[in-house]
Design an enzyme around this catalytic site. Structure first.
Site, PDB file in Angstrom:
ATOM      1  N   LYS A  80      28.159  77.625  85.437  1.00 26.27           N
ATOM      2  CA  LYS A  80      28.508  79.039  85.292  1.00 26.27           C
ATOM      3  C   LYS A  80      28.047  79.770  86.542  1.00 26.27           C
ATOM      4  O   LYS A  80      27.070  79.356  87.184  1.00 26.27           O
ATOM      5  CB  LYS A  80      27.784  79.616  84.070  1.00 26.27           C
ATOM      6  CG  LYS A  80      28.408  80.861  83.511  1.00 26.27           C
ATOM      7  CD  LYS A  80      29.538  80.564  82.560  1.00 26.27           C
ATOM      8  CE  LYS A  80      30.149  81.826  81.998  1.00 26.27           C
ATOM      9  NZ  LYS A  80      31.161  81.562  80.988  1.00 26.27           N
ATOM     10  N   GLY A 179      40.556  92.669  69.345  1.00 26.46           N
ATOM     11  CA  GLY A 179      40.890  92.607  70.769  1.00 26.46           C
ATOM     12  C   GLY A 179      41.898  91.510  71.034  1.00 26.46           C
ATOM     13  O   GLY A 179      42.720  91.176  70.175  1.00 26.46           O
TER      14      GLY A 179
HETATM   15  P1  NAD Z   1      38.218  91.857  73.713  1.00 31.42           P
HETATM   16  O1  NAD Z   1      37.300  92.652  74.563  1.00 31.42           O
HETATM   17  O2  NAD Z   1      39.663  91.820  74.035  1.00 31.42           O
HETATM   18  O3  NAD Z   1      38.098  92.344  72.195  1.00 31.42           O
HETATM   19  C1  NAD Z   1      36.900  92.641  71.548  1.00 31.42           C
HETATM   20  C2  NAD Z   1      37.231  93.663  70.463  1.00 31.42           C
HETATM   21  O4  NAD Z   1      36.066  93.859  69.669  1.00 31.42           O
HETATM   22  C3  NAD Z   1      37.630  95.014  70.990  1.00 31.42           C
HETATM   23  O5  NAD Z   1      38.835  95.421  70.374  1.00 31.42           O
HETATM   24  C4  NAD Z   1      36.476  95.956  70.587  1.00 31.42           C
HETATM   25  O6  NAD Z   1      36.927  97.230  70.226  1.00 31.42           O
HETATM   26  C5  NAD Z   1      35.917  95.242  69.399  1.00 31.42           C
HETATM   27  N1  NAD Z   1      34.483  95.482  69.170  1.00 31.42           N
HETATM   28  C6  NAD Z   1      33.486  95.574  70.077  1.00 31.42           C
HETATM   29  N2  NAD Z   1      32.301  95.768  69.447  1.00 31.42           N
HETATM   30  C7  NAD Z   1      32.578  95.779  68.132  1.00 31.42           C
HETATM   31  C8  NAD Z   1      31.776  95.928  66.965  1.00 31.42           C
HETATM   32  N3  NAD Z   1      30.458  96.111  67.041  1.00 31.42           N
HETATM   33  N4  NAD Z   1      32.399  95.870  65.755  1.00 31.42           N
HETATM   34  C9  NAD Z   1      33.721  95.684  65.671  1.00 31.42           C
HETATM   35  N5  NAD Z   1      34.523  95.557  66.743  1.00 31.42           N
HETATM   36  C10 NAD Z   1      33.964  95.591  67.944  1.00 31.42           C
HETATM   37  O7  NAD Z   1      37.597  90.385  73.675  1.00 31.42           O
HETATM   38  P2  NAD Z   1      38.341  89.025  73.279  1.00 31.42           P
HETATM   39  O8  NAD Z   1      38.876  88.385  74.509  1.00 31.42           O
HETATM   40  O9  NAD Z   1      39.234  89.277  72.106  1.00 31.42           O
HETATM   41  O10 NAD Z   1      37.098  88.130  72.825  1.00 31.42           O
HETATM   42  C11 NAD Z   1      36.460  88.362  71.588  1.00 31.42           C
HETATM   43  C12 NAD Z   1      35.230  87.483  71.495  1.00 31.42           C
HETATM   44  O11 NAD Z   1      35.593  86.112  71.640  1.00 31.42           O
HETATM   45  C13 NAD Z   1      34.190  87.738  72.617  1.00 31.42           C
HETATM   46  O12 NAD Z   1      32.913  87.520  72.079  1.00 31.42           O
HETATM   47  C14 NAD Z   1      34.513  86.655  73.636  1.00 31.42           C
HETATM   48  O13 NAD Z   1      33.367  86.323  74.415  1.00 31.42           O
HETATM   49  C15 NAD Z   1      34.904  85.508  72.739  1.00 31.42           C
HETATM   50  N6  NAD Z   1      35.786  84.525  73.383  1.00 31.42           N
HETATM   51  C16 NAD Z   1      36.988  84.918  73.883  1.00 31.42           C
HETATM   52  C17 NAD Z   1      37.817  83.972  74.491  1.00 31.42           C
HETATM   53  C18 NAD Z   1      39.170  84.370  75.040  1.00 31.42           C
HETATM   54  O14 NAD Z   1      39.959  83.472  75.366  1.00 31.42           O
HETATM   55  N7  NAD Z   1      39.479  85.657  75.158  1.00 31.42           N
HETATM   56  C19 NAD Z   1      37.410  82.634  74.570  1.00 31.42           C
HETATM   57  C20 NAD Z   1      36.175  82.246  74.031  1.00 31.42           C
HETATM   58  C21 NAD Z   1      35.372  83.222  73.439  1.00 31.42           C
END
Ligand code: NAD
Length: 355
Positions: A80, A179
């Site tokens: 990382k 999200g």
């Molecule tokens: P994103 O930023 O697009 O979406 C996150 C959503 O969560 C947002 O809509 C935000 O409004 C909401 N949010 C934030 N805090 C909150 C809370 N306390 N309660 C309720 N809602 C809340 O992120 P993403 O890409 O959808 O990823 C979501 C999670 O999955 C993250 O933890 C990320 O690290 C993990 N993740 C994502 C991927 C990927 O491919 N995008 C891969 C592995 C892990």
């Protein structure tokens, strides 16, 4: 901080400090373990309070990638990178190109990609200087759809484990966070006939899910205590903690968020409560699986990526089996699966081969 002691703690291979005065680059690349292959892990840009905090974060995240890549059967190690600074202030073409040269200097020992606060444009700049970067628009692109699909498959495995069938029809799933991943997961669940309860920080996204998917909206703190079959954290980490764990009324926890357990002991409590926790780094590995074609230099095939991501179902089942066999919580079983694979590959006999 005694850096070598810190590295010895989990046997890290290498820590690289990258500095370029003219662009303002201050970055740290951590390589945890390359037994299975080159260290893969994205680059995070973050305004750390101290350099020590940045080192600790890079090390922690690199080790997490070792486990994730090993547990789902990828021939990749864990690494990382972190770039230190306020993402709103430090970004420039020169900074990313300077970073790209350091990545290139590692000659393939470390492969990078997008992580927190990095955009496709930033990644494009890095790729001007190195091919050791994945997830570009010209390759596999946005990982979120594959992550959502992987979470869906992992959820099916968990539902099968608890209810004896993969069918999510009629099951109630409470999604935290609508999200990139959460909304796509909600779509997949809606298509199979699951009932949805949702919460998110963005009201527009909630209103859309209510109108389009018939979801029931609840408040940010209410989501933990709702009656449901599956609680799916898809927003932030550490949401299984002392405050929330007593509220849970679900049978299964299966979501995309990283580092869902505030502390390992919360995994032990879930185990005692009889809640099936699907380890986060296994169920959310669709995004990493999505970049396999980029790494092997093949043209990206969505069909292949989906086929490989569907295997998250089997990986989850293996974790559940191991947990039952050894009488341990699932988060420990996932770690053991990763450690056993690395150990067995590292023991393969070296045989003489004339070059
Ligand atoms: P994103 O930023 O697009 O979406 C996150 C959503 O969560 C947002 O809509 C935000 O409004 C909401 N949010 C934030 N805090 C909150 C809370 N306390 N309660 C309720 N809602 C809340 O992120 P993403 O890409 O959808 O990823 C979501 C999670 O999955 C993250 O933890 C990320 O690290 C993990 N993740 C994502 C991927 C990927 O491919 N995008 C891969 C592995 C892990």
């Amino acid at each position: 901080m005694d850096i070598f002691s810190k590295m010895e703690e989990y046997d890290y291979e290498q820590l690289v400090f990258c500095q370029d005065k003219s662009s303002g680059l201050k970055a740290i690349i951590a390589i945890h373990d390359t037994t299975l292959g080159p260290a893969l892990g994205g680059t995070r840009i973050y305004d750390y309070e101290s350099e020590e905090e940045a080192v600790i974060d890079a090390l922690r995240l690199a080790r997490g990638m070792t486990y994730k890549n090993a547990a789902v059967g990828l021939n990749l190690g864990g690494g990382k990178a972190v770039i230190i600074g306020d993402p709103k202030k430090i970004k420039s073409e020169a900074l990313f190109r300077a970073f790209g040269r350091f990545v290139e200097g590692l000659n393939g020992r470390y492969i990078t990609g997008e992580d927190m606060n990095m955009t496709q444009q930033d990644a494009e700049y890095i790729s001007c200087e190195t091919n050791y970067i994945v997830g570009l628009e010209t390759g596999s692109g946005n990982p979120s759809p594959m992550t959502a699909y992987g979470v869906f498959k992992g959820m099916q495995a968990a539902v099968n484990e608890v209810y004896g069938s993969d069918d999510l029809k009629g099951k109630t799933v409470a999604i935290q966070g609508l999200g990139a991943v959460g909304r796509l997961l909600a779509d997949l669940l809606y298509e199979t006939g699951a009932k949805l309860i949702v919460t998110s920080r963005d009201k527009t996204k909630i209103d859309k899910a209510v109108a389009e998917l018939g979801a029931i909206a609840v408040g940010l703190d209410e989501i933990y205590g709702v009656e449901c079959d599956v609680f799916s954290p898809c927003a932030i980490g550490a949401i299984i903690n002392d405050k929330t764990i007593e509220q849970l009324k679900c049978k299964i926890i299966a979501g995309s968020a990283n580092n869902q357990l505030a502390e390992p002991r919360h995994g032990d409590i879930l185990h005692k409560k009889g809640i099936l926790y699907v380890p986060d780094y296994i169920i959310n590995s669709g995004g990493v699986i999505n970049i396999i074609d980029d790494i092997s230099g093949r043209e990206y095939s969505k069909e292949n990526a989906m086929k490989n991501t569907a295997k998250i179902y089997d990986a989850c089942k293996k974790v559940f089996e191991l947990a039952k066999k050894e009488g341990i919580p699932t988060y420990k079983a996932a770690d053991k699966m990763a450690e056993d694979r690395i150990a067995s590959v590292s023991k393969i006999k070296t045989i003489y081969n004339r070059k």
